[in-house]
Motif scaffolding. Structure first.
Motif, PDB file in Angstrom:
ATOM      1  N   ALA A   1       1.023  -6.674  10.835  1.00 37.67           N
ATOM      2  CA  ALA A   1       2.638  -6.336  11.048  1.00 37.67           C
ATOM      3  C   ALA A   1       2.898  -5.657   9.417  1.00 37.67           C
ATOM      4  O   ALA A   1       2.353  -5.985   8.595  1.00 37.67           O
ATOM      5  CB  ALA A   1       3.439  -7.447  11.181  1.00 37.67           C
ATOM      6  N   GLN A   2       3.458  -4.451   9.691  1.00 31.38           N
ATOM      7  CA  GLN A   2       4.224  -3.588   8.525  1.00 31.38           C
ATOM      8  C   GLN A   2       5.530  -3.480   8.288  1.00 31.38           C
ATOM      9  O   GLN A   2       6.021  -3.444   9.598  1.00 31.38           O
ATOM     10  CB  GLN A   2       3.239  -2.503   8.926  1.00 31.38           C
ATOM     11  CG  GLN A   2       1.797  -2.504   8.687  1.00 31.38           C
ATOM     12  CD  GLN A   2       0.985  -1.153   8.916  1.00 31.38           C
ATOM     13  OE1 GLN A   2       1.665  -0.118   8.789  1.00 31.38           O
ATOM     14  NE2 GLN A   2      -0.349  -1.083   8.942  1.00 31.38           N
ATOM     15  N   MET A   3       6.029  -3.051   7.362  1.00 31.77           N
ATOM     16  CA  MET A   3       7.343  -2.664   7.106  1.00 31.77           C
ATOM     17  C   MET A   3       7.199  -1.553   5.958  1.00 31.77           C
ATOM     18  O   MET A   3       6.810  -1.952   4.744  1.00 31.77           O
ATOM     19  CB  MET A   3       8.247  -4.194   6.728  1.00 31.77           C
ATOM     20  CG  MET A   3       9.583  -3.770   6.232  1.00 31.77           C
ATOM     21  SD  MET A   3      10.401  -5.151   5.657  1.00 31.77           S
ATOM     22  CE  MET A   3      10.047  -6.451   6.726  1.00 31.77           C
ATOM     23  N   LEU A   4       8.115  -0.638   6.198  1.00 29.24           N
ATOM     24  CA  LEU A   4       8.425   0.307   5.164  1.00 29.24           C
ATOM     25  C   LEU A   4       9.263  -0.159   4.018  1.00 29.24           C
ATOM     26  O   LEU A   4      10.494  -0.784   4.396  1.00 29.24           O
ATOM     27  CB  LEU A   4       8.770   1.698   5.525  1.00 29.24           C
ATOM     28  CG  LEU A   4       8.759   2.816   4.586  1.00 29.24           C
ATOM     29  CD1 LEU A   4       7.589   3.366   4.007  1.00 29.24           C
ATOM     30  CD2 LEU A   4       9.540   3.943   5.563  1.00 29.24           C
ATOM     31  N   VAL A   5       8.855  -0.364   2.785  1.00 26.10           N
ATOM     32  CA  VAL A   5       9.565  -1.006   1.965  1.00 26.10           C
ATOM     33  C   VAL A   5       9.960  -0.186   0.631  1.00 26.10           C
ATOM     34  O   VAL A   5      10.949  -0.796  -0.199  1.00 26.10           O
ATOM     35  CB  VAL A   5       8.995  -2.298   1.178  1.00 26.10           C
ATOM     36  CG1 VAL A   5       8.900  -3.509   2.677  1.00 26.10           C
ATOM     37  CG2 VAL A   5       7.734  -2.217   0.773  1.00 26.10           C
ATOM     38  N   GLY A   6       9.479   1.016   0.530  1.00 31.68           N
ATOM     39  CA  GLY A   6       9.555   1.692  -0.815  1.00 31.68           C
ATOM     40  C   GLY A   6      10.990   2.357  -1.322  1.00 31.68           C
ATOM     41  O   GLY A   6      11.143   2.284  -2.408  1.00 31.68           O
TER      42      GLY A   6
ATOM     43  N   ARG B   1       0.782  -1.152   0.074  1.00 30.78           N
ATOM     44  CA  ARG B   1       0.038  -0.163  -0.017  1.00 30.78           C
ATOM     45  C   ARG B   1       0.644   1.108  -0.083  1.00 30.78           C
ATOM     46  O   ARG B   1       1.832   1.230   0.725  1.00 30.78           O
ATOM     47  CB  ARG B   1      -0.906  -0.030   1.386  1.00 30.78           C
ATOM     48  CG  ARG B   1      -1.851  -1.096   1.204  1.00 30.78           C
ATOM     49  CD  ARG B   1      -3.043  -0.927   0.247  1.00 30.78           C
ATOM     50  NE  ARG B   1      -3.960  -2.023   0.344  1.00 30.78           N
ATOM     51  CZ  ARG B   1      -4.238  -3.158  -0.111  1.00 30.78           C
ATOM     52  NH1 ARG B   1      -3.207  -3.488  -1.037  1.00 30.78           N
ATOM     53  NH2 ARG B   1      -5.201  -3.787   0.115  1.00 30.78           N
ATOM     54  N   GLY B   2       0.125   2.187  -0.556  1.00 34.76           N
ATOM     55  CA  GLY B   2       1.082   3.665  -0.510  1.00 34.76           C
ATOM     56  C   GLY B   2       1.629   4.105  -1.867  1.00 34.76           C
ATOM     57  O   GLY B   2       1.620   3.303  -2.588  1.00 34.76           O
ATOM     58  N   ASP B   3       2.330   5.352  -1.735  1.00 24.76           N
ATOM     59  CA  ASP B   3       3.077   5.614  -2.902  1.00 24.76           C
ATOM     60  C   ASP B   3       4.389   5.030  -3.121  1.00 24.76           C
ATOM     61  O   ASP B   3       4.979   4.235  -2.187  1.00 24.76           O
ATOM     62  CB  ASP B   3       3.276   7.068  -2.596  1.00 24.76           C
ATOM     63  CG  ASP B   3       2.003   8.140  -2.683  1.00 24.76           C
ATOM     64  OD1 ASP B   3       1.164   7.611  -3.438  1.00 24.76           O
ATOM     65  OD2 ASP B   3       1.939   8.958  -2.133  1.00 24.76           O
ATOM     66  N   GLU B   4       5.166   5.103  -4.251  1.00 17.90           N
ATOM     67  CA  GLU B   4       6.294   4.506  -4.502  1.00 17.90           C
ATOM     68  C   GLU B   4       7.375   4.342  -3.496  1.00 17.90           C
ATOM     69  O   GLU B   4       7.928   3.327  -2.878  1.00 17.90           O
ATOM     70  CB  GLU B   4       6.998   4.857  -5.742  1.00 17.90           C
ATOM     71  CG  GLU B   4       7.737   3.922  -6.470  1.00 17.90           C
ATOM     72  CD  GLU B   4       7.976   4.201  -8.097  1.00 17.90           C
ATOM     73  OE1 GLU B   4       9.110   4.721  -8.206  1.00 17.90           O
ATOM     74  OE2 GLU B   4       7.196   4.487  -8.650  1.00 17.90           O
ATOM     75  N   ASP B   5       7.714   5.750  -2.925  1.00 14.74           N
ATOM     76  CA  ASP B   5       9.009   5.670  -2.112  1.00 14.74           C
ATOM     77  C   ASP B   5       8.476   5.683  -0.636  1.00 14.74           C
ATOM     78  O   ASP B   5       9.285   5.474   0.244  1.00 14.74           O
ATOM     79  CB  ASP B   5       9.864   6.888  -2.483  1.00 14.74           C
ATOM     80  CG  ASP B   5       9.233   8.011  -2.184  1.00 14.74           C
ATOM     81  OD1 ASP B   5       7.899   8.125  -2.602  1.00 14.74           O
ATOM     82  OD2 ASP B   5       9.648   9.338  -2.033  1.00 14.74           O
ATOM     83  N   GLN B   6       7.297   5.485  -0.281  1.00 17.92           N
ATOM     84  CA  GLN B   6       6.389   5.507   0.823  1.00 17.92           C
ATOM     85  C   GLN B   6       5.739   4.199   0.963  1.00 17.92           C
ATOM     86  O   GLN B   6       4.966   4.047   1.765  1.00 17.92           O
ATOM     87  CB  GLN B   6       5.643   6.538   1.216  1.00 17.92           C
ATOM     88  CG  GLN B   6       6.401   7.995   1.316  1.00 17.92           C
ATOM     89  CD  GLN B   6       7.319   8.117   2.678  1.00 17.92           C
ATOM     90  OE1 GLN B   6       6.954   7.641   3.739  1.00 17.92           O
ATOM     91  NE2 GLN B   6       8.713   8.406   2.383  1.00 17.92           N
ATOM     92  N   GLN B   7       6.245   3.411   0.081  1.00 18.66           N
ATOM     93  CA  GLN B   7       5.323   1.868   0.039  1.00 18.66           C
ATOM     94  C   GLN B   7       5.457   1.227   1.329  1.00 18.66           C
ATOM     95  O   GLN B   7       6.522   1.072   1.966  1.00 18.66           O
ATOM     96  CB  GLN B   7       5.569   0.929  -1.035  1.00 18.66           C
ATOM     97  CG  GLN B   7       4.474  -0.115  -1.220  1.00 18.66           C
ATOM     98  CD  GLN B   7       4.914  -0.597  -2.460  1.00 18.66           C
ATOM     99  OE1 GLN B   7       5.819  -0.845  -3.084  1.00 18.66           O
ATOM    100  NE2 GLN B   7       3.817  -0.902  -3.401  1.00 18.66           N
ATOM    101  N   ILE B   8       4.227   0.552   1.718  1.00 13.05           N
ATOM    102  CA  ILE B   8       4.312  -0.249   3.089  1.00 13.05           C
ATOM    103  C   ILE B   8       4.137  -1.816   2.390  1.00 13.05           C
ATOM    104  O   ILE B   8       3.064  -2.121   2.103  1.00 13.05           O
ATOM    105  CB  ILE B   8       3.249   0.359   4.088  1.00 13.05           C
ATOM    106  CG1 ILE B   8       3.719   1.484   4.659  1.00 13.05           C
ATOM    107  CG2 ILE B   8       3.004  -0.697   5.256  1.00 13.05           C
ATOM    108  CD1 ILE B   8       2.990   2.284   5.647  1.00 13.05           C
ATOM    109  N   PHE B   9       4.593  -2.796   3.140  1.00 12.46           N
ATOM    110  CA  PHE B   9       4.115  -4.160   2.830  1.00 12.46           C
ATOM    111  C   PHE B   9       3.584  -4.385   4.404  1.00 12.46           C
ATOM    112  O   PHE B   9       4.282  -4.318   5.605  1.00 12.46           O
ATOM    113  CB  PHE B   9       5.362  -5.008   2.589  1.00 12.46           C
ATOM    114  CG  PHE B   9       5.354  -6.324   2.847  1.00 12.46           C
ATOM    115  CD1 PHE B   9       4.322  -6.968   1.784  1.00 12.46           C
ATOM    116  CD2 PHE B   9       5.899  -7.128   3.766  1.00 12.46           C
ATOM    117  CE1 PHE B   9       4.164  -8.442   1.991  1.00 12.46           C
ATOM    118  CE2 PHE B   9       5.691  -8.350   3.649  1.00 12.46           C
ATOM    119  CZ  PHE B   9       4.852  -9.078   2.741  1.00 12.46           C
ATOM    120  N   ALA B  10       2.531  -4.783   4.272  1.00 14.41           N
ATOM    121  CA  ALA B  10       1.478  -5.608   5.482  1.00 14.41           C
ATOM    122  C   ALA B  10       0.999  -6.971   5.381  1.00 14.41           C
ATOM    123  O   ALA B  10       0.753  -7.305   4.203  1.00 14.41           O
ATOM    124  CB  ALA B  10       0.351  -4.635   5.537  1.00 14.41           C
TER     125      ALA B  10
END
Length: 178
Positions: free
Chosen positions: A125-130, A67-76
């Motif tokens: 659980a979430q991780m910022l991946v962008g 989810r989210g924009d390219e450089d702020q994408q989150i993997f949930a």
């Protein structure tokens, strides 16, 4: 159910170093990477109507979403537990999941009340991946989150005394004795 991160193939077939200029071992995860990881873990999965990956179990299903924009994408990784509860059960549920959330890192669990008044549990659980993440970190986190989702289901069943319902079912091959 464990996976050796070094046994995972080079996802996407990208040469080393990656063309993005990221350090070796850093990837920007996507759905194909998650599919390959689930296959390595020997987990069945489906793609739902919204395009999210879901791994179904008997009592819950776990979704793998970006989810989210390219450089702020989150993997949930979000798990929806299927056992319905009533509004009257909510205080006991809150007490139990508050205990779980204090003692564990993931998944963080909360209640969701549906329009019909039924209450279900959701773990996340979430991780910022962008901007990229280490492949080994991504793999070990995802595997840990899946394991923790399974463990939560066992824990909540035991904590709330629901194992009697499961053990009483003769189709399970259990006799209910401990």
């Amino acid at each position: 159910m464990s996976i050796d991160p070094s046994s995972i193939p080079n996802f996407g077939g990208q040469p080393e170093p990656e063309p993005t200029g990221e350090p070796a071992g850093v990837v920007i995860p996507d759905q194909d990477l998650v599919k390959q990881l689930l296959e390595q873990m020997e987990l069945k999965y489906v793609v739902d109507d919204e395009g999210d990956l879901a791994a179904p179990w008997e009592e819950f299903r776990t979704y793998f979403m970006f989810r989210g924009d390219e450089d702020q994408q989150i993997f949930a990784v979000r798990t929806f537990y299927d056992r319905p509860y009533t509004i009257d059960d909510k205080p006991q549920l809150h007490e139990a999941i508050d205990d779980w959330n204090r003692r564990t890192l993931w998944p963080k669990v909360y209640t969701h009340t549906h329009d019909d008044g039924s209450v279900r549990l959701v773990g996340e659980a979430q991780m910022l991946v962008g901007l990229g993440v280490g492949l080994e970190h991504f793999v070990s986190s995802t595997v840990s989150w899946v394991r923790a989702s399974i463990e939560f289901d066992k824990w909540v069943t035991e904590t709330l005394g629901l194992e009697k319902e499961v053990d009483a079912n003769p189709e399970d091959g259990e006799d209910g004795e401990e």
